[in-house]
Design a protein around this motif. Structure first.
Motif, PDB file in Angstrom:
ATOM      1  N   GLY A   1       9.240  16.313   3.395  1.00 24.11           N
ATOM      2  CA  GLY A   1      10.250  16.812   2.468  1.00 24.11           C
ATOM      3  C   GLY A   1      11.522  15.987   2.384  1.00 24.11           C
ATOM      4  N   ALA A   2      12.161  16.099   1.216  1.00 24.74           N
ATOM      5  CA  ALA A   2      13.505  15.533   0.992  1.00 24.74           C
ATOM      6  C   ALA A   2      14.140  16.308  -0.152  1.00 24.74           C
ATOM      7  CB  ALA A   2      13.409  14.052   0.631  1.00 24.74           C
ATOM      8  N   ASN A   3      15.461  16.178  -0.287  1.00 24.90           N
ATOM      9  CA  ASN A   3      16.184  16.873  -1.359  1.00 24.90           C
ATOM     10  C   ASN A   3      15.644  16.444  -2.731  1.00 24.90           C
ATOM     11  OD1 ASN A   3      18.015  17.793  -3.253  1.00 24.90           O
ATOM     12  ND2 ASN A   3      19.820  17.162  -2.098  1.00 24.90           N
ATOM     13  N   ALA A   4      15.070  17.411  -3.476  1.00 30.00           N
ATOM     14  CA  ALA A   4      14.436  17.083  -4.759  1.00 30.00           C
ATOM     15  C   ALA A   4      15.439  16.688  -5.825  1.00 30.00           C
ATOM     16  CB  ALA A   4      13.629  18.290  -5.250  1.00 30.00           C
ATOM     17  N   LEU A   5      16.730  16.995  -5.608  1.00 34.79           N
ATOM     18  CA  LEU A   5      17.731  16.707  -6.636  1.00 34.79           C
ATOM     19  C   LEU A   5      18.415  15.361  -6.416  1.00 34.79           C
ATOM     20  CD1 LEU A   5      19.315  20.264  -6.981  1.00 34.79           C
ATOM     21  CD2 LEU A   5      17.319  19.286  -8.145  1.00 34.79           C
ATOM     22  N   SER A   6      18.039  14.673  -5.345  1.00 32.58           N
ATOM     23  CA  SER A   6      18.653  13.380  -5.038  1.00 32.58           C
ATOM     24  C   SER A   6      17.637  12.247  -5.209  1.00 32.58           C
ATOM     25  CB  SER A   6      19.170  13.394  -3.590  1.00 32.58           C
ATOM     26  OG  SER A   6      19.221  12.076  -3.073  1.00 32.58           O
ATOM     27  N   PRO A   7      17.894  11.330  -6.175  1.00 34.18           N
ATOM     28  CA  PRO A   7      16.952  10.219  -6.367  1.00 34.18           C
ATOM     29  C   PRO A   7      16.796   9.383  -5.100  1.00 34.18           C
ATOM     30  CG  PRO A   7      18.671  10.197  -8.082  1.00 34.18           C
ATOM     31  CD  PRO A   7      19.033  11.287  -7.117  1.00 34.18           C
ATOM     32  N   ASP A   8      17.889   9.160  -4.368  1.00 36.05           N
ATOM     33  CA  ASP A   8      17.786   8.342  -3.149  1.00 36.05           C
ATOM     34  C   ASP A   8      16.889   9.010  -2.117  1.00 36.05           C
ATOM     35  OD1 ASP A   8      19.365   6.382  -4.134  1.00 36.05           O
ATOM     36  OD2 ASP A   8      21.227   7.149  -3.244  1.00 36.05           O
ATOM     37  N   ALA A   9      17.040  10.333  -1.975  1.00 36.28           N
ATOM     38  CA  ALA A   9      16.211  11.065  -1.004  1.00 36.28           C
ATOM     39  C   ALA A   9      14.742  11.016  -1.417  1.00 36.28           C
ATOM     40  CB  ALA A   9      16.703  12.505  -0.894  1.00 36.28           C
ATOM     41  N   ALA A  10      14.485  11.207  -2.727  1.00 36.00           N
ATOM     42  CA  ALA A  10      13.095  11.165  -3.203  1.00 36.00           C
ATOM     43  C   ALA A  10      12.487   9.792  -2.926  1.00 36.00           C
ATOM     44  CB  ALA A  10      13.045  11.499  -4.692  1.00 36.00           C
ATOM     45  N   ARG A  11      13.279   8.746  -3.133  1.00 30.58           N
ATOM     46  CA  ARG A  11      12.757   7.391  -2.893  1.00 30.58           C
ATOM     47  C   ARG A  11      12.346   7.192  -1.442  1.00 30.58           C
ATOM     48  NH1 ARG A  11      17.328   5.631  -5.861  1.00 30.58           N
ATOM     49  NH2 ARG A  11      16.748   5.930  -8.039  1.00 30.58           N
ATOM     50  N   LYS A  12      13.060   7.859  -0.522  1.00 32.78           N
ATOM     51  CA  LYS A  12      12.691   7.732   0.904  1.00 32.78           C
ATOM     52  C   LYS A  12      11.270   8.251   1.147  1.00 32.78           C
ATOM     53  CE  LYS A  12      17.342   8.172   2.810  1.00 32.78           C
ATOM     54  NZ  LYS A  12      18.265   9.063   3.523  1.00 32.78           N
ATOM     55  N   ILE A  13      10.880   9.286   0.395  1.00 37.51           N
ATOM     56  CA  ILE A  13       9.518   9.828   0.554  1.00 37.51           C
ATOM     57  C   ILE A  13       8.484   8.778   0.143  1.00 37.51           C
ATOM     58  CG2 ILE A  13       7.861  11.509  -0.337  1.00 37.51           C
ATOM     59  CD1 ILE A  13      10.079  13.522  -0.618  1.00 37.51           C
ATOM     60  N   TYR A  14       8.713   8.166  -1.042  1.00 36.10           N
ATOM     61  CA  TYR A  14       7.751   7.165  -1.525  1.00 36.10           C
ATOM     62  C   TYR A  14       7.639   6.010  -0.530  1.00 36.10           C
ATOM     63  CZ  TYR A  14       7.607   9.520  -6.048  1.00 36.10           C
ATOM     64  OH  TYR A  14       7.420  10.436  -7.047  1.00 36.10           O
ATOM     65  N   LEU A  15       8.798   5.626   0.036  1.00 32.23           N
ATOM     66  CA  LEU A  15       8.826   4.517   0.972  1.00 32.23           C
ATOM     67  C   LEU A  15       8.037   4.866   2.247  1.00 32.23           C
ATOM     68  CD1 LEU A  15      10.276   1.764   0.950  1.00 32.23           C
ATOM     69  CD2 LEU A  15      12.025   2.801   2.422  1.00 32.23           C
ATOM     70  N   ALA A  16       8.310   6.055   2.810  1.00 28.52           N
ATOM     71  CA  ALA A  16       7.654   6.438   4.070  1.00 28.52           C
ATOM     72  C   ALA A  16       6.144   6.582   3.876  1.00 28.52           C
ATOM     73  CB  ALA A  16       8.248   7.749   4.592  1.00 28.52           C
ATOM     74  N   LYS A  17       5.725   7.100   2.735  1.00 27.93           N
ATOM     75  CA  LYS A  17       4.290   7.323   2.495  1.00 27.93           C
ATOM     76  C   LYS A  17       3.562   6.074   2.017  1.00 27.93           C
ATOM     77  CE  LYS A  17       2.305  10.724   0.260  1.00 27.93           C
ATOM     78  NZ  LYS A  17       1.415  11.740   0.732  1.00 27.93           N
TER      79      LYS A  17
ATOM     80  N   GLY B   1      19.145  24.854   1.238  1.00 25.37           N
ATOM     81  CA  GLY B   1      19.984  25.283   0.112  1.00 25.37           C
ATOM     82  C   GLY B   1      19.753  24.465  -1.148  1.00 25.37           C
ATOM     83  N   VAL B   2      18.737  23.607  -1.131  1.00 24.72           N
ATOM     84  CA  VAL B   2      18.369  22.809  -2.312  1.00 24.72           C
ATOM     85  C   VAL B   2      16.841  22.847  -2.427  1.00 24.72           C
ATOM     86  CG1 VAL B   2      20.303  21.182  -2.276  1.00 24.72           C
ATOM     87  CG2 VAL B   2      18.265  20.698  -0.871  1.00 24.72           C
ATOM     88  N   PRO B   3      16.297  22.637  -3.635  1.00 27.25           N
ATOM     89  CA  PRO B   3      14.843  22.531  -3.749  1.00 27.25           C
ATOM     90  C   PRO B   3      14.351  21.306  -2.971  1.00 27.25           C
ATOM     91  CG  PRO B   3      15.909  22.246  -5.907  1.00 27.25           C
ATOM     92  CD  PRO B   3      16.994  22.552  -4.933  1.00 27.25           C
ATOM     93  N   VAL B   4      13.194  21.427  -2.369  1.00 29.59           N
ATOM     94  CA  VAL B   4      12.703  20.372  -1.464  1.00 29.59           C
ATOM     95  C   VAL B   4      11.437  19.724  -2.039  1.00 29.59           C
ATOM     96  CG1 VAL B   4      11.827  19.893   0.857  1.00 29.59           C
ATOM     97  CG2 VAL B   4      13.693  21.550   0.547  1.00 29.59           C
ATOM     98  N   ALA B   5      11.553  18.437  -2.392  1.00 30.09           N
ATOM     99  CA  ALA B   5      10.375  17.699  -2.864  1.00 30.09           C
ATOM    100  C   ALA B   5       9.511  17.394  -1.657  1.00 30.09           C
ATOM    101  CB  ALA B   5      10.811  16.400  -3.532  1.00 30.09           C
ATOM    102  N   ALA B   6       8.218  17.698  -1.738  1.00 22.84           N
ATOM    103  CA  ALA B   6       7.362  17.413  -0.580  1.00 22.84           C
ATOM    104  C   ALA B   6       5.921  17.162  -0.988  1.00 22.84           C
ATOM    105  CB  ALA B   6       7.416  18.567   0.430  1.00 22.84           C
ATOM    106  N   PRO B   7       5.502  15.919  -0.881  1.00 21.08           N
ATOM    107  CA  PRO B   7       4.073  15.633  -0.997  1.00 21.08           C
ATOM    108  C   PRO B   7       3.406  15.945   0.342  1.00 21.08           C
ATOM    109  CG  PRO B   7       5.234  13.607  -0.554  1.00 21.08           C
ATOM    110  CD  PRO B   7       6.284  14.699  -0.598  1.00 21.08           C
ATOM    111  N   SER B   8       2.106  15.846   0.387  1.00 17.96           N
ATOM    112  CA  SER B   8       1.420  16.017   1.667  1.00 17.96           C
ATOM    113  C   SER B   8       1.901  14.926   2.629  1.00 17.96           C
ATOM    114  CB  SER B   8      -0.092  15.931   1.464  1.00 17.96           C
ATOM    115  OG  SER B   8      -0.427  14.769   0.737  1.00 17.96           O
ATOM    116  N   ALA B   9       2.017  15.297   3.922  1.00 16.17           N
ATOM    117  CA  ALA B   9       2.610  14.383   4.910  1.00 16.17           C
ATOM    118  C   ALA B   9       1.559  13.454   5.493  1.00 16.17           C
ATOM    119  CB  ALA B   9       3.278  15.184   6.027  1.00 16.17           C
ATOM    120  N   ASN B  10       1.086  12.533   4.664  1.00 11.19           N
ATOM    121  CA  ASN B  10       0.134  11.538   5.147  1.00 11.19           C
ATOM    122  C   ASN B  10       0.483  10.220   4.488  1.00 11.19           C
ATOM    123  OD1 ASN B  10      -1.119  13.369   2.834  1.00 11.19           O
ATOM    124  ND2 ASN B  10      -1.780  11.261   2.490  1.00 11.19           N
TER     125      ASN B  10
END
Ligand code: TXA
Ligand code: MG
Length: 359
Positions: free
Chosen positions: A45-61, A141-150
């Motif tokens: 998961g990461a803050n769904a309203l923050s582009p920088d946070a969302a990018r961290k998900i793509y990077l980690a996965k 307190g914010v919506p949480v973007a979360a793909p499967s953790a793999n």
């Protein structure tokens, strides 16, 4: 980076568990990443309203950035902050299936960045049915973007035993919970069409969805079926409308072969056990081949039998962990029976067939 790790039960209600969830919530709110359990599979998961946070998900996965993320909410009012055109069908589905393993796609509001939706003007939203996950989102307190953790392309994670394997060095916090109760990802349903259309099968089926919105009215049900056919036509020839469906998925290191009509798992097993290389040696040794099967068929395969379960719920719950266990055991070839019987079995087969092909 080295992730902070905490154990939290499915309820997440003790004082120390609440402390961990509050800390994880703060990390999410401040733009960090947290791996957490849900009733389907673990999420990253990461803050769904923050582009920088969302990018961290793509990077980690290592995930292609055109594959959109599912946004997780803990209260229905959060849906109205991020989505438009929420019709009466959606309200009925929310009532019937939320919190739970159903993801609905709506037109997005501007507040949701394109980095979260993979560039699409729609957003996928789910309210998970896992108490600790709900508390985490509430704490964020914010919506949480979360793909499967793999790692992209690998089997999803459903067991506490594998949670630390892939992200210990690349996220801020990992919450280890119990094993996922359902074991395969949520049903994804597109609510932007004239009738809801399932894009990714899961525990909740297209039938379940139509049952709820037709409310026992057979004329309405007929209309829904007719429209669905008009929209989807021949399923086999339909292009991937959910961007994630075009990528290689769920793959263990081993090769996966699924039995087909006219070529049973037993025949495939014998064929590969007898396969010889050019210098006359067996290509596969005994321990290299395992057959995913139901309990009653296990005697057919002798030492090669690997029982996934007795019914589709058990098979779904064991599927992803079993794929990962085969890698641990150094298995080179997984042959799977074709599981059938109900719509959950179809959802399992959807994953196994994807694991077996190189899209
Ligand atoms: O059970 C689940 O849904 C888990 C847990 C963590 O909640 N999450 C999950 O996320 O499976 P992910 O990213 O592995 O799969 C999301 C799927 C992908 O196939 C993606 O393409 C599709 O949902 N999707 C997301 N947003 C979409 C959109 N706006 N339009 C079409 N498909 C979308
Ligand atoms: Mg996934």
């Amino acid at each position: 980076m080295c992730a902070k790790v905490a154990r939290v039960s499915a309820e997440g209600s003790s004082e120390s568990e609440m402390k961990h969830l509050l800390e994880a919530g703060r990390i999410l709110r401040e733009g960090g990443t947290v791996v957490f359990p849900t009733e389907t599979v673990y999420g990253l998961g990461a803050n769904a309203l923050s582009p920088d946070a969302a990018r961290k998900i793509y990077l980690a996965k290592g995930r292609p950035s055109d594959n959109p993320l599912i946004v997780h909410i803990s209260r229905v009012d959060m849906l109205y902050d991020i989505a438009e055109d929420i019709g009466s069908d959606a309200l009925m589905l929310m009532d019937a299936f939320w919190p739970g393993p159903l993801t609905m796609i709506f037109r997005k509001k501007d507040i949701v960045p394109l980095a979260t939706t993979g560039g699409l003007d729609t957003v996928a939203v789910r309210m998970p049915g896992h108490k600790a996950a709900l508390k985490l989102i509430e704490a964020a307190g914010v919506p949480v973007a979360a793909p499967s953790a793999n790692i992209s392309g690998r089997p999803s994670i459903t067991s506490s035993r594998y949670v630390l394997d892939e992200f210990a060095d690349s996220v801020d916090m990992i919450i280890i919970g119990e094993n996922s109760e359902i074991g395969i990802e949520s049903t994804v349903v597109d609510m932007t069409e004239e009738v809801p259309v399932v894009l990714r099968p899961g525990k909740i089926s297209q039938n379940d969805i139509f049952d709820v919105i037709s409310q026992g009215d057979s004329a309405k049900r007929e209309f829904l079926d007719k429209k669905l056919y008009e929209i989807t036509g021949n399923h086999c020839e339909r292009p991937a409308r959910s961007p994630g469906m075009k990528y290689r998925h769920y793959s263990p290191k081993a090769r996966v072969i699924v039995e087909e009509p006219g070529r049973s798992a037993l025949e495939i097993m014998k064929e590969y056990l007898e396969l010889l290389s050019e210098d006359g040696k067996h290509v596969y040794e005994d321990g290299d081949i395992m057959v995913f099967c139901i309990e009653e068929n296990a005697p057919l395969y002798g030492d090669h039998a690997y029982i996934l379960g007795e019914d589709s719920s058990e098979i779904a719950r064991n599927l992803f962990t079993s794929l990962r266990m085969m890698d641990d055991m150094g298995v080179k070839l997984i042959i799977s029976e074709f599981f059938s019987g109900d719509e959950l079995a179809c959802a399992v087969m959807n994953r196994l067939v994807k694991a077996s092909s190189n899209i």
